[in-house]
Design an enzyme around this catalytic site. Structure first.
Site, PDB file in Angstrom:
ATOM      1  N   ARG A   1      -1.781  -5.942  -8.559  1.00  0.00           N
ATOM      2  CA  ARG A   1      -0.672  -6.831  -8.193  1.00  0.00           C
ATOM      3  C   ARG A   1      -0.458  -7.942  -9.199  1.00  0.00           C
ATOM      4  O   ARG A   1       0.645  -8.223  -9.598  1.00  0.00           O
ATOM      5  CB  ARG A   1      -0.932  -7.448  -6.811  1.00  0.00           C
ATOM      6  CG  ARG A   1      -0.860  -6.433  -5.691  1.00  0.00           C
ATOM      7  CD  ARG A   1      -1.454  -6.981  -4.431  1.00  0.00           C
ATOM      8  NE  ARG A   1      -2.839  -7.359  -4.664  1.00  0.00           N
ATOM      9  CZ  ARG A   1      -3.576  -8.040  -3.827  1.00  0.00           C
ATOM     10  NH1 ARG A   1      -3.056  -8.464  -2.690  1.00  0.00           N
ATOM     11  NH2 ARG A   1      -4.832  -8.322  -4.092  1.00  0.00           N
TER      12      ARG A   1
ATOM     13  N   LYS B   1     -16.305  -7.278   5.147  1.00  0.00           N
ATOM     14  CA  LYS B   1     -15.215  -7.910   5.900  1.00  0.00           C
ATOM     15  C   LYS B   1     -15.262  -7.337   7.318  1.00  0.00           C
ATOM     16  O   LYS B   1     -15.472  -6.144   7.478  1.00  0.00           O
ATOM     17  CB  LYS B   1     -13.866  -7.512   5.305  1.00  0.00           C
ATOM     18  CG  LYS B   1     -13.632  -7.911   3.870  1.00  0.00           C
ATOM     19  CD  LYS B   1     -12.262  -7.381   3.429  1.00  0.00           C
ATOM     20  CE  LYS B   1     -11.964  -7.689   1.982  1.00  0.00           C
ATOM     21  NZ  LYS B   1     -10.682  -7.124   1.521  1.00  0.00           N
TER      22      LYS B   1
ATOM     23  N   SER C   1      -3.189  -7.794   3.083  1.00  0.00           N
ATOM     24  CA  SER C   1      -3.354  -7.542   4.516  1.00  0.00           C
ATOM     25  C   SER C   1      -3.686  -8.838   5.248  1.00  0.00           C
ATOM     26  O   SER C   1      -3.227  -9.057   6.376  1.00  0.00           O
ATOM     27  CB  SER C   1      -4.462  -6.516   4.744  1.00  0.00           C
ATOM     28  OG  SER C   1      -4.103  -5.289   4.173  1.00  0.00           O
TER      29      SER C   1
ATOM     30  N   HIS D   1       0.843  -1.202   0.000  1.00  0.00           N
ATOM     31  CA  HIS D   1       0.000   0.000   0.000  1.00  0.00           C
ATOM     32  C   HIS D   1       0.880   1.256   0.000  1.00  0.00           C
ATOM     33  O   HIS D   1       0.613   2.220  -0.716  1.00  0.00           O
ATOM     34  CB  HIS D   1      -0.888   0.051   1.263  1.00  0.00           C
ATOM     35  CG  HIS D   1      -1.879  -1.063   1.375  1.00  0.00           C
ATOM     36  ND1 HIS D   1      -2.059  -1.785   2.535  1.00  0.00           N
ATOM     37  CD2 HIS D   1      -2.760  -1.578   0.476  1.00  0.00           C
ATOM     38  CE1 HIS D   1      -3.012  -2.685   2.353  1.00  0.00           C
ATOM     39  NE2 HIS D   1      -3.448  -2.593   1.113  1.00  0.00           N
TER      40      HIS D   1
HETATM   41  N1  COA Z   1      -0.181  -4.069  -1.828  1.00  0.00           N
HETATM   42  C1  COA Z   1      -0.548  -4.925  -0.872  1.00  0.00           C
HETATM   43  N2  COA Z   1      -1.792  -5.377  -0.694  1.00  0.00           N
HETATM   44  C2  COA Z   1      -2.719  -4.908  -1.540  1.00  0.00           C
HETATM   45  C3  COA Z   1      -2.428  -4.021  -2.568  1.00  0.00           C
HETATM   46  C4  COA Z   1      -1.094  -3.588  -2.699  1.00  0.00           C
HETATM   47  N3  COA Z   1      -0.717  -2.735  -3.658  1.00  0.00           N
HETATM   48  N4  COA Z   1      -3.559  -3.759  -3.248  1.00  0.00           N
HETATM   49  C5  COA Z   1      -4.517  -4.484  -2.655  1.00  0.00           C
HETATM   50  N5  COA Z   1      -4.014  -5.165  -1.630  1.00  0.00           N
HETATM   51  C6  COA Z   1      -4.717  -6.112  -0.753  1.00  0.00           C
HETATM   52  C7  COA Z   1      -5.615  -5.426   0.240  1.00  0.00           C
HETATM   53  O1  COA Z   1      -4.931  -5.167   1.447  1.00  0.00           O
HETATM   54  C8  COA Z   1      -6.686  -6.468   0.422  1.00  0.00           C
HETATM   55  O2  COA Z   1      -6.195  -7.465   1.286  1.00  0.00           O
HETATM   56  P1  COA Z   1      -7.197  -8.352   2.154  1.00  0.00           P
HETATM   57  O3  COA Z   1      -8.260  -8.853   1.247  1.00  0.00           O
HETATM   58  O4  COA Z   1      -6.298  -9.383   2.636  1.00  0.00           O
HETATM   59  O5  COA Z   1      -7.722  -7.425   3.214  1.00  0.00           O
HETATM   60  C9  COA Z   1      -6.819  -7.136  -0.939  1.00  0.00           C
HETATM   61  O6  COA Z   1      -5.577  -6.891  -1.560  1.00  0.00           O
HETATM   62  C10 COA Z   1      -7.919  -6.604  -1.795  1.00  0.00           C
HETATM   63  O7  COA Z   1      -7.709  -5.215  -1.977  1.00  0.00           O
HETATM   64  P2  COA Z   1      -8.885  -4.286  -2.501  1.00  0.00           P
HETATM   65  O8  COA Z   1      -9.512  -4.927  -3.670  1.00  0.00           O
HETATM   66  O9  COA Z   1      -8.338  -2.913  -2.680  1.00  0.00           O
HETATM   67  O10 COA Z   1      -9.929  -4.385  -1.335  1.00  0.00           O
HETATM   68  P3  COA Z   1     -10.045  -3.537  -0.062  1.00  0.00           P
HETATM   69  O11 COA Z   1     -10.902  -4.308   0.865  1.00  0.00           O
HETATM   70  O12 COA Z   1      -8.753  -3.074   0.466  1.00  0.00           O
HETATM   71  O13 COA Z   1     -10.852  -2.240  -0.587  1.00  0.00           O
HETATM   72  C11 COA Z   1     -12.727  -1.006  -1.497  1.00  0.00           C
HETATM   73  C12 COA Z   1     -12.044  -2.360  -1.279  1.00  0.00           C
HETATM   74  C13 COA Z   1     -12.831  -0.190  -0.229  1.00  0.00           C
HETATM   75  C14 COA Z   1     -11.940  -0.206  -2.519  1.00  0.00           C
HETATM   76  C15 COA Z   1     -14.125  -1.329  -2.074  1.00  0.00           C
HETATM   77  O14 COA Z   1     -14.709  -2.352  -1.283  1.00  0.00           O
HETATM   78  C16 COA Z   1     -15.069  -0.160  -2.084  1.00  0.00           C
HETATM   79  O15 COA Z   1     -14.930   0.738  -2.896  1.00  0.00           O
HETATM   80  N6  COA Z   1     -16.039  -0.164  -1.153  1.00  0.00           N
HETATM   81  C17 COA Z   1     -17.022   0.900  -1.030  1.00  0.00           C
HETATM   82  C18 COA Z   1     -18.412   0.428  -1.442  1.00  0.00           C
HETATM   83  C19 COA Z   1     -18.589   0.578  -2.926  1.00  0.00           C
HETATM   84  O16 COA Z   1     -18.471   1.644  -3.503  1.00  0.00           O
HETATM   85  N7  COA Z   1     -18.893  -0.561  -3.576  1.00  0.00           N
HETATM   86  C20 COA Z   1     -19.071  -0.605  -4.988  1.00  0.00           C
HETATM   87  C21 COA Z   1     -17.742  -0.681  -5.673  1.00  0.00           C
HETATM   88  S1  COA Z   1     -17.960  -0.769  -7.391  1.00  0.00           S
END
Ligand code: COA
Length: 163
Positions: free
Chosen positions: A91, A42, A129, A18
């Site tokens: 990724r 989650k 994460s 991140h």
């Molecule tokens: N380095 C390390 N880890 C990374 C990464 C990076 N560059 N990019 C992503 N990850 C990890 C995240 O930590 C996460 O890990 P986890 O599943 O073990 O917790 C996983 O990869 C998935 O990441 P991401 O897809 O970004 O999910 P997120 O839970 O961190 O975030 C939101 C998701 C908040 C962006 C999304 O749920 C959202 O927009 N929610 C709001 C509601 C909404 O608008 N919904 C409609 C969307 S169209």
């Protein structure tokens, strides 16, 4: 023109992957808002306050980065903040389909929104994460995965949550 981008995520907890995305986005944009999801399907291990504090400490020195919490739809939050750009880290190929879907859905909800992808550093390709949480809660070494300045706090917190 002042260019601001929103980097959304759960950050449960922040990882070096991140931080790399934040660092690189902060060079491309005038301002980066790291938007931490408050309510999620989650159930987070780290509270919203903990996740935001860890991020605040991890980005110390990056003057154009703001840490904020958000609830509800990301597209609505972007509109509320007057921001038209989202940045996400990509990724692996496996991320692509989901990210592509989200980018299109967000654009349908808010046609002004563009999603920009930053390819993850080779070292962060495998990182997530939940991997950090799993290794940390079992007493494994997470020093290669999380920012050094917040390492001890993450270890301590994961140790407590696994008791
Ligand atoms: N380095 C390390 N880890 C990374 C990464 C990076 N560059 N990019 C992503 N990850 C990890 C995240 O930590 C996460 O890990 P986890 O599943 O073990 O917790 C996983 O990869 C998935 O990441 P991401 O897809 O970004 O999910 P997120 O839970 O961190 O975030 C939101 C998701 C908040 C962006 C999304 O749920 C959202 O927009 N929610 C709001 C509601 C909404 O608008 N919904 C409609 C969307 S169209």
């Amino acid at each position: 023109m002042n260019r601001t981008v929103i980097y959304p995520g759960s950050f449960d907890p922040v990882t070096l992957g991140h931080l790399e995305v934040i660092r690189r986005a902060s060079k491309l944009f005038d301002k980066v808002i790291v938007a931490v999801l408050i309510n999620s399907a989650k159930t987070p291990t780290f509270s919203i306050e903990e996740r935001m504090q860890l991020l605040t400490d991890a980005v110390a020195g990056l003057d154009n980065v703001e840490i904020a919490g958000f609830e509800g739809l990301l597209a609505a939050y972007c509109r509320q903040r007057g921001v038209n750009a989202i940045v996400k880290g990509l990724r692996a190929v496996s991320d692509f389909e989901y990210e592509f879907q989200m980018a299109i859905a967000n654009k349908k909800l808010n046609p002004e929104l563009e999603t920009i992808f930053i390819t993850a550093d080779a070292d962060a390709m495998y990182l997530s994460s939940s991997m950090v949480r799993e290794i940390g809660s079992m007493g494994g070494d997470i020093s290669n995965f999380v920012p050094a300045c917040v390492h001890d706090r993450i270890v301590e917190r994961l140790r407590k949550s696994s008791l």
